[in-house]
Design an enzyme around this catalytic site. Sequence first.
Site, short mmCIF file in Angstrom:
data_model
loop_
_atom_site.label_atom_id
_atom_site.label_comp_id
_atom_site.label_asym_id
_atom_site.label_seq_id
_atom_site.Cartn_x
_atom_site.Cartn_y
_atom_site.Cartn_z
N LEU A 36 1.00 -1.08 -0.09
CA LEU A 36 0.12 -0.01 0.11
C LEU A 36 0.89 1.20 -0.09
O LEU A 36 2.06 1.44 0.58
CB LEU A 36 -0.92 0.19 1.28
CG LEU A 36 -1.66 -1.16 1.29
CD1 LEU A 36 -2.85 -0.98 2.57
CD2 LEU A 36 -2.66 -1.34 0.06
N GLU A 38 0.23 5.77 -0.40
CA GLU A 38 -0.65 7.06 -0.21
C GLU A 38 -2.10 6.97 -1.22
O GLU A 38 -3.07 7.42 -0.80
CB GLU A 38 -0.04 8.32 -0.29
CG GLU A 38 -0.76 9.48 0.30
CD GLU A 38 -1.45 9.47 1.58
OE1 GLU A 38 -2.49 9.92 1.83
OE2 GLU A 38 -0.82 8.90 2.64
N HIS A 40 -3.57 4.44 -2.19
CA HIS A 40 -4.48 3.47 -1.38
C HIS A 40 -5.21 3.93 -0.39
O HIS A 40 -6.36 3.91 -0.14
CB HIS A 40 -3.80 2.22 -1.06
CG HIS A 40 -3.35 1.22 -2.16
ND1 HIS A 40 -1.82 1.20 -2.17
CD2 HIS A 40 -3.83 0.33 -2.97
CE1 HIS A 40 -1.86 0.52 -3.31
NE2 HIS A 40 -2.81 -0.14 -3.56
N GLY A 150 -9.04 3.23 -7.71
CA GLY A 150 -8.45 4.48 -8.19
C GLY A 150 -8.41 4.68 -9.72
O GLY A 150 -8.45 3.60 -10.52
N SER A 188 2.28 3.90 -7.54
CA SER A 188 1.88 2.64 -7.80
C SER A 188 2.95 1.52 -6.80
O SER A 188 4.09 2.03 -6.88
CB SER A 188 2.30 2.69 -9.47
OG SER A 188 2.37 1.08 -9.54
N ARG A 190 4.13 -0.92 -7.99
CA ARG A 190 5.36 -1.29 -9.06
C ARG A 190 6.47 -0.42 -9.07
O ARG A 190 7.45 -0.49 -9.47
CB ARG A 190 4.92 -1.61 -10.31
CG ARG A 190 3.92 -3.13 -10.29
CD ARG A 190 3.50 -3.43 -11.71
NE ARG A 190 3.38 -4.82 -11.74
CZ ARG A 190 1.75 -5.14 -11.53
NH1 ARG A 190 1.00 -4.21 -11.95
NH2 ARG A 190 1.27 -6.49 -11.67
#
Length: 283
Positions: A36, A38, A40, A150, A188, A190
């Site tokens: 997670l 910010e 999320h 999102g 993200s 990722r």
Amino acid sequence: MAALPIVRTVADLRAQVAAWRREGLRVGLVPTMGALHEGHLSLVRLAQARTDRVVASLFVNPTQFAPSEDFDAYPRDEARDAALLAGAGCALLFAPTVAEMYAPSASTTVSVSGVSESMDGAARPSHFAGVATVVTKLLNQCAPDVAVFGEKDFQQLAVIRRLVRDLDLPVEIVGAPIVRAEDGLALSSRNAYLSAADRPVATRLNRVLTAALARLRAGDPVETVEREAVADLLAAGFARVDYVEARTPDTLDRLGPGPSEGPIRLLAAAFLGRTRLIDNVGD
Ligand code: PAF
């Protein structure tokens, strides 16, 4: 701060949601795959503003990863995620195992034609069926009043809105604005894969898209703007560009070739090394 209660079975999730319902409380759901950030937590806050109790789910869903993708390497840290969710005001974490989510004999897939077929759907052919199936299951398991997703995954949001409408699921889907780092990079999970050298290149994705959107708004032809944005990304240092495409925000239809009067969403996916970044801008 009190530890966040965690349930791992659908039965326990349903029991807690039913208890809240008996008290007349409204329930929000924020589906996540963990790792997670910010972005999320902004979804949790949005769900909180609209409901009385927020459930977050944490499930790295194997069916939305192709065999060549990063399912095994996907970052996992449940204790950290639970602490962040508790701090954001989440009331419950649903963290099922793969066996709880998918019976060995599971043979039902939710597939959404049309809106899921282009862009990410073309680049990752089984991805959206995996997403649509797991999101349908999560919505059935939790039965929330509101579920928040999102806008960073803009095509995913369109697929989810479509399946909720088509299957008459009694839930309001809310899209949350993209949260960006100061340098403009969309947050993200990722991004954790990016090297220090990749990072300044990654920030160019949003800048190229923003400039391209301004050109579309100024009336430049869609195909030219898309093609030149791809060239700009490659010149900036991206290794490969899956797509840069201007679409209508609701249906994700292609824009006509001429100047566009209506709202536009410009979406892109590009690789830095093995890391695939997506972003979108619009009005
Ligand atoms: O956006 C995500 O994190 C995932 O695709 C989702 C919606 C949680 C489904 O696994």
